[in-house]
Write an enzyme that holds these catalytic residues in place. Structure first.
Site, short mmCIF file in Angstrom:
data_model
loop_
_atom_site.label_atom_id
_atom_site.label_comp_id
_atom_site.label_asym_id
_atom_site.label_seq_id
_atom_site.Cartn_x
_atom_site.Cartn_y
_atom_site.Cartn_z
N ASN A 8 -12.23 -4.17 6.18
CA ASN A 8 -11.43 -3.09 5.62
C ASN A 8 -11.25 -3.42 4.14
O ASN A 8 -10.43 -4.25 3.78
CB ASN A 8 -10.09 -3.01 6.35
N ARG A 91 -14.33 0.01 7.81
CA ARG A 91 -13.38 1.12 7.75
C ARG A 91 -13.71 1.93 6.50
O ARG A 91 -13.76 1.38 5.39
CB ARG A 91 -11.96 0.59 7.68
N HIS A 180 -6.00 8.83 9.10
CA HIS A 180 -5.49 8.01 10.21
C HIS A 180 -6.24 8.34 11.51
O HIS A 180 -5.74 8.08 12.60
CB HIS A 180 -3.98 8.25 10.47
N GLY A 207 3.69 4.72 9.83
CA GLY A 207 3.66 3.45 9.09
C GLY A 207 4.15 3.72 7.68
O GLY A 207 4.96 4.63 7.46
N GLY A 209 2.13 4.86 5.32
CA GLY A 209 1.58 6.22 5.37
C GLY A 209 1.90 6.76 6.76
O GLY A 209 2.01 5.97 7.70
N ARG A 238 5.56 8.67 -0.27
CA ARG A 238 4.90 9.97 -0.51
C ARG A 238 5.79 11.11 -0.03
O ARG A 238 6.36 11.03 1.06
CB ARG A 238 3.56 10.04 0.21
N GLY A 328 3.80 0.85 12.13
CA GLY A 328 5.01 0.05 11.85
C GLY A 328 6.33 0.61 12.35
O GLY A 328 7.04 -0.02 13.13
N GLU A 381 -6.63 -0.41 14.63
CA GLU A 381 -7.80 0.27 14.08
C GLU A 381 -9.02 -0.65 14.08
O GLU A 381 -10.15 -0.20 14.26
CB GLU A 381 -7.49 0.74 12.65
P1 AMP Z 1 2.40 -0.08 8.65
O1 AMP Z 1 1.98 0.74 7.48
O2 AMP Z 1 1.93 0.46 9.96
O3 AMP Z 1 2.10 -1.55 8.48
O4 AMP Z 1 4.00 0.03 8.71
C1 AMP Z 1 4.80 -0.61 7.74
C2 AMP Z 1 6.21 -0.09 7.82
O5 AMP Z 1 6.72 -0.22 9.15
C3 AMP Z 1 7.19 -0.86 6.97
O6 AMP Z 1 7.20 -0.42 5.65
C4 AMP Z 1 8.50 -0.57 7.65
O7 AMP Z 1 9.05 0.60 7.08
C5 AMP Z 1 8.13 -0.25 9.07
N1 AMP Z 1 8.68 -1.24 10.03
C6 AMP Z 1 8.15 -2.41 10.40
N2 AMP Z 1 8.96 -3.04 11.30
C7 AMP Z 1 10.04 -2.22 11.48
C8 AMP Z 1 11.23 -2.27 12.27
N3 AMP Z 1 11.49 -3.32 13.07
N4 AMP Z 1 12.10 -1.24 12.19
C9 AMP Z 1 11.85 -0.18 11.40
N5 AMP Z 1 10.73 -0.07 10.63
C10 AMP Z 1 9.85 -1.06 10.67
#
Ligand code: AMP
Length: 404
Positions: A8, A91, A180, A207, A209, A238, A328, A381
């Site tokens: 990636n 990716r 996504h 996440g 995004g 965003r 996330g 992914e």
């Molecule tokens: P991702 O882009 O999928 O890696 O998601 C990242 C985002 O997930 C972070 O910026 C957080 O806002 C959110 N996140 C991760 N762990 C938690 C949690 N335990 N509770 C709430 N939000 C979370």
């Protein structure tokens, strides 16, 4: 058994995972990343399946050097030599209208990939650098491209068309593409396994995004991201959808350039803009619990946007069999899931509060009597990309058509 390397490539990073794939099973042998490519402090970070972490800081000037560093590391114990790799899965961001599935890259495919670059000017070049570097370093090893937009190519014209003069689609192919896709596709497949049928799925990839997809019979019917990943629901930084006149108005009245407005909409808006400077949902929830009014409102607006989108997609799908949370926030925030599901009880959806808190994932977190399943499915992914490469190798071996 095939060893497949998944890459990636970002503008200053290359993330990787090495998989051992077989029919219906897989093993992650190693994973990690090269970061700060072309900058001071560039480093290779590797995690083995056993949890050991290794990092080494040295000048890594470009993507070719980054992928060489990864291959050199893997040649110590994970790969006897590079030709032991059955394929490299990349990716890719944007497949335009050319690609509705993953493909093995040849000259013709590469020409089409170059042709889609204007559609993703910020992130597209890095993906291409990754492919060029890996092809140069691993001649003879099939390079597979998995596009983030491909899964959404099944959308019908009424779903992907913007109501602007027709020539913008005819000329510049301005339409909804959606992103996504690899994550939504993976989550939908996992959900179908849990349901025992493909059904009608609304998948929330929440996440940094974020996007929601309406999926029927395993195919994307609609999704919130659009011509670019800036569209749709509110994200970490965003803005997502808004009255299209707002950016024009701001440019006119505040004499801002297109780049300045772009920055505001992509980097300073969303949760960050509403909460007063927090882009991480964990911080926003923690501050909301302490009574911060901006953070309380950011959560309320985030959930409201999701609620409205899900309502629209229930209508599009003619009902819903499963609501899926991934990425996330989707995987890790019982609070957001609870707030949203509480307002979906009109669908006969009942969240099991205890299961929602515990989240043994992938998990079903609805009550037994709920009319809609609520599923938490960890995003993966990389595994999806490795699986796509594995399937293409199988097709190649069995002589099936790989025509795009
Ligand atoms: P991702 O882009 O999928 O890696 O998601 C990242 C985002 O997930 C972070 O910026 C957080 O806002 C959110 N996140 C991760 N762990 C938690 C949690 N335990 N509770 C709430 N939000 C979370």
């Amino acid at each position: 058994m095939e060893k497949i390397l998944v890459l990636n490539s970002g503008s200053t990073t290359v993330k990787f995972q090495l998989f051992k794939m077989d029919k219906g099973c897989h093993e992650v042998l190693a994973g990690g990343m090269v970061e700060r490519i072309g900058l001071s402090g560039s480093k290779l970070i590797v995690r083995s399946a056993g949890g050991n972490e290794f990092s080494c800081e040295y000048p890594i000037e470009n993507h070719k050097a980054a992928i060489k560093a990864i291959l050199d590391y893997l040649s110590h114990g994970f790969l006897k030599n590079a030709s032991e790799l059955s394929a490299v899965g990349h990716r890719m961001g944007h497949g335009g209208e050319y690609f509705d599935r993953s493909v093995i890259i040849d000259d013709d495919i590469m020409a089409k990939i170059y042709d889609t670059l204007p559609l993703l000017p910020l992130h597209g070049p890095a993906f291409v650098h990754g492919v060029e570097a890996a092809s140069g370093l691993l001649p003879g090893v099939p390079q597979v491209a998995t596009f983030d937009s491909a899964f959404h190519q099944s959308m019908e014209k009424a779903a992907f068309t913007y109501a602007i003069p027709r020539e913008y689609y005819a000329g510049e192919r301005i339409r909804r593409y959606g992103f996504h896709g690899t994550s939504h596709n993976y989550a939908a497949r996992c959900a179908a396994k849990i349901l025992g049928y493909k059904g009608r799925i609304i998948c929330c990839h929440l996440g940094g995004g974020a996007s929601v997809a309406a999926i029927k019979g395993g195919k994307s019917v609609d999704t919130t991201m659009g011509y670019t990943p800036a569209a749709g629901i509110m994200m970490a930084t965003r803005a997502g959808d808004m009255d299209p006149y707002i950016p024009l108005h701001i440019m006119k009245t505040q004499h801002k350039t297109a780049d300045e407005v772009n920055r505001m909409l992509n980097k300073e808006s969303g949760l960050f803009g509403l909460s007063g400077g927090h882009s991480d949902m964990r911080d926003i929830i923690a501050n909301a619990e302490k009574g911060d009014e901006n953070c309380i409102f950011a959560i309320e607006a985030y959930v409201y946007g999701l609620l409205k989108t899900i309502g629209a997609y229930v209508a599009v799908l003619g009902g819903v069999d499963a609501l899926v949370f991934t990425a996330g926030i989707g995987e890790n925030s019982p609070l957001i899931r609870e707030k949203l599901c509480a307002r979906l009880s009109y669908l006969g959806l009942e969240l099991d509060k205890e299961k929602n808190e515990k989240r043994p994932a992938p998990a079903e977190i609805n009550t037994p009597s709920s009319k809609v399943k609520v599923l938490v499915i960890p995003a993966n992914e990389e595994l999806m990309i490795a699986g796509e490469a594995y399937d293409l190798l199988e097709e190649l071996a069995s002589g099936e058509s790989l025509a795009v």
